[in-house]
Structure formats: C-alpha cells, structure tokens
Scaffold this motif. Structure first.
Motif, PDB file in Angstrom:
ATOM      1  N   ASN A   1       0.821  -1.207   0.000  1.00 21.46           N
ATOM      2  CA  ASN A   1       0.000   0.000   0.000  1.00 21.46           C
ATOM      3  C   ASN A   1       0.859   1.262   0.000  1.00 21.46           C
ATOM      4  OD1 ASN A   1      -2.736  -1.091   0.106  1.00 21.46           O
ATOM      5  ND2 ASN A   1      -2.049  -1.964   2.036  1.00 21.46           N
ATOM      6  N   ALA A   2       2.076   1.147  -0.486  1.00 25.85           N
ATOM      7  CA  ALA A   2       2.986   2.286  -0.557  1.00 25.85           C
ATOM      8  C   ALA A   2       3.174   2.723  -2.004  1.00 25.85           C
ATOM      9  CB  ALA A   2       4.338   1.908   0.055  1.00 25.85           C
ATOM     10  N   THR A   3       3.626   3.977  -2.158  1.00 29.26           N
ATOM     11  CA  THR A   3       3.957   4.479  -3.496  1.00 29.26           C
ATOM     12  C   THR A   3       5.437   4.283  -3.797  1.00 29.26           C
ATOM     13  OG1 THR A   3       4.311   6.715  -2.634  1.00 29.26           O
ATOM     14  CG2 THR A   3       2.104   6.180  -3.487  1.00 29.26           C
ATOM     15  N   THR A   4       6.266   4.392  -2.780  1.00 28.40           N
ATOM     16  CA  THR A   4       7.709   4.225  -2.958  1.00 28.40           C
ATOM     17  C   THR A   4       8.317   3.591  -1.711  1.00 28.40           C
ATOM     18  OG1 THR A   4       8.194   6.408  -2.045  1.00 28.40           O
ATOM     19  CG2 THR A   4       7.958   6.261  -4.446  1.00 28.40           C
ATOM     20  N   VAL A   5       9.489   2.988  -1.891  1.00 23.59           N
ATOM     21  CA  VAL A   5      10.274   2.478  -0.765  1.00 23.59           C
ATOM     22  C   VAL A   5      11.715   2.929  -0.957  1.00 23.59           C
ATOM     23  CG1 VAL A   5       8.827   0.462  -0.314  1.00 23.59           C
ATOM     24  CG2 VAL A   5      10.725   0.266  -1.892  1.00 23.59           C
ATOM     25  N   ARG A   6      12.386   3.084   0.152  1.00 18.42           N
ATOM     26  CA  ARG A   6      13.789   3.472   0.122  1.00 18.42           C
ATOM     27  C   ARG A   6      14.515   2.662   1.181  1.00 18.42           C
ATOM     28  NH1 ARG A   6      15.842   8.327   2.917  1.00 18.42           N
ATOM     29  NH2 ARG A   6      13.678   8.318   3.523  1.00 18.42           N
ATOM     30  N   VAL A   7      15.703   2.166   0.835  1.00 19.17           N
ATOM     31  CA  VAL A   7      16.492   1.353   1.749  1.00 19.17           C
ATOM     32  C   VAL A   7      17.823   2.053   2.009  1.00 19.17           C
ATOM     33  CG1 VAL A   7      17.669  -0.870   2.045  1.00 19.17           C
ATOM     34  CG2 VAL A   7      15.409  -0.777   0.980  1.00 19.17           C
ATOM     35  N   ALA A   8      18.226   2.076   3.270  1.00 20.86           N
ATOM     36  CA  ALA A   8      19.521   2.649   3.633  1.00 20.86           C
ATOM     37  C   ALA A   8      20.634   1.810   3.007  1.00 20.86           C
ATOM     38  CB  ALA A   8      19.674   2.676   5.150  1.00 20.86           C
TER      39      ALA A   8
ATOM     40  N   TYR B   1       3.480   5.298   2.627  1.00 23.01           N
ATOM     41  CA  TYR B   1       2.276   4.476   2.699  1.00 23.01           C
ATOM     42  C   TYR B   1       1.058   5.356   2.431  1.00 23.01           C
ATOM     43  CZ  TYR B   1      -1.511   1.896   5.035  1.00 23.01           C
ATOM     44  OH  TYR B   1      -2.687   1.260   5.341  1.00 23.01           O
ATOM     45  N   VAL B   2       0.099   4.822   1.667  1.00 26.01           N
ATOM     46  CA  VAL B   2      -1.143   5.534   1.411  1.00 26.01           C
ATOM     47  C   VAL B   2      -2.269   4.732   2.048  1.00 26.01           C
ATOM     48  CG1 VAL B   2      -2.723   6.428  -0.334  1.00 26.01           C
ATOM     49  CG2 VAL B   2      -0.248   6.471  -0.742  1.00 26.01           C
ATOM     50  N   GLY B   3      -2.943   5.348   3.018  1.00 24.07           N
ATOM     51  CA  GLY B   3      -4.012   4.672   3.748  1.00 24.07           C
ATOM     52  C   GLY B   3      -5.299   4.597   2.952  1.00 24.07           C
ATOM     53  N   PRO B   4      -6.285   3.876   3.483  1.00 18.46           N
ATOM     54  CA  PRO B   4      -7.575   3.744   2.794  1.00 18.46           C
ATOM     55  C   PRO B   4      -8.275   5.084   2.570  1.00 18.46           C
ATOM     56  CG  PRO B   4      -7.427   2.221   4.655  1.00 18.46           C
ATOM     57  CD  PRO B   4      -6.229   3.104   4.699  1.00 18.46           C
TER      58      PRO B   4
END
Length: 190
Positions: A68-75, A85-88
């Motif tokens: 439910n996210a638009t993007t992710v980023r990892v260290a 995260y985009v909620g309902p």
C-alpha cells in the motif's frame, strides 16, 4: 514314608526382593526419561511457535505496508527501510523499519509511522520507536535486512532468535518481499 515338611511360601526371599527392586527401578527410569523428553519437546514447540508468530507479525506488517505504498527506500547498509504508505482514506504517511540496539544491547527491529499532514522523512531510529521483534539479524547478502533496487520492490530476510532457557534458543528465519503498488499523485516521498 518319609515325613515332609510344609514349605513356607508366604514371603519373598532376599534375591526375589532385590530382583523386584531392580526391575521396578529400570521401569521407573524408562518412564522418567520419556516424561522428561516429552517436557523438553513441549518447551521447544512452544518456543518455536512464539518465534514463528513473531516472524509472521513482522512479515505481515511489512507486506501490508509495502503493497500500500507508493515508494520504498532502503539505507545503504540495509538496516533500514522507509515507505510512503497511502491509507484507505488516501492520506499518505511515512513508515519505517530499522535495526537498532535496545537498552540491553540486543538488536531489535523497530517500527515507526508518521501520519502528519505532509509526509517527511522519519528521524533516525532509536529506542523510542516501537519494537516488532528482538534478537533480529539480517540474512540477505552481506547480512542486510532490507534490499531494493528500484524504489518499488522491497526484499527482506531476517532471523529472529527466541531464548528457550539460559543455554538454548530457537532461530526462525524468513525471506520475502513485496512491491509498492499504490498510485497516488502529488504525494511527496518520505
């Protein structure tokens, strides 16, 4: 005729008594060993179930949030992942997972979410974050917990250790991943 003397059959001889005690001792030893082994198996099963439950909670939290996210980023060190995260309700929030040391020096997987009006990067992970699991180690290449190559796909691999007693523990490992699938225009990334 020779007179016969009646034999006294009312008691046990010393030899019969010793044999009976030895046989009873052997039977008791076998029963005791079986009982102790059953108790150890039960204890290990309960500990394994607890560890598996922790792994399932963590994996479910990650999967649901990332899908439910638009993007992710990892260290770069693979010890932290952030997701927008985009909620309902359509509102965006920043969610993050990170490995940190607790007050006892153990490595824990911490979690934090910020649902402020404008998503902004979360602060560095510390002991104020919520704890999802204790005694966590990364199992991906180089001991990393998280990996992402494109900002959409997040892979994770971890081992969670649960202490059974002072001398024994159980490790449960999981490796999984999820893809950020939410589409929401104009949401700043975390």
């Amino acid at each position: 005729m020779i007179p016969t003397h009646p034999h006294d059959e009312d008691g046990m001889t010393l030899v019969e008594l010793i044999v009976a005690v030895v046989v009873a001792g052997l039977v008791l030893a076998v029963v005791s060993i079986a009982f102790v082994n059953g108790m150890i198996a039960q204890r290990d099963g309960v500990s394994r179930d607890a560890a598996t439950g922790k792994v399932n909670v963590v994996a479910s939290s990650l999967s649901t949030s990332i899908r439910n996210a638009t993007t992710v980023r990892v260290a770069p060190d693979g010890a932290r992942a952030d997701a927008t995260y985009v909620g309902p309700d359509g509102k965006a929030e920043c969610r993050a997972w990170a490995l940190v040391k607790d007050a006892d020096g153990r490595t824990v997987l911490a979690y934090r979410a910020d649902a402020s009006s404008a998503p902004k990067p979360l602060p560095p992970a510390d002991q104020s974050w919520g704890v999802l699991a204790t005694d966590v180690t990364g199992t991906l290449t180089g001991g990393k917990l998280f990996a992402s190559t494109d900002g959409k796909n997040l892979k994770w691999g971890m081992r969670i250790r649960v202490d059974v007693d002072a001398d024994d523990h159980i490790d449960v490992a999981v490796a999984d991943g999820a893809t950020a699938q939410a589409v929401h225009g104009g949401v700043p990334t975390c």
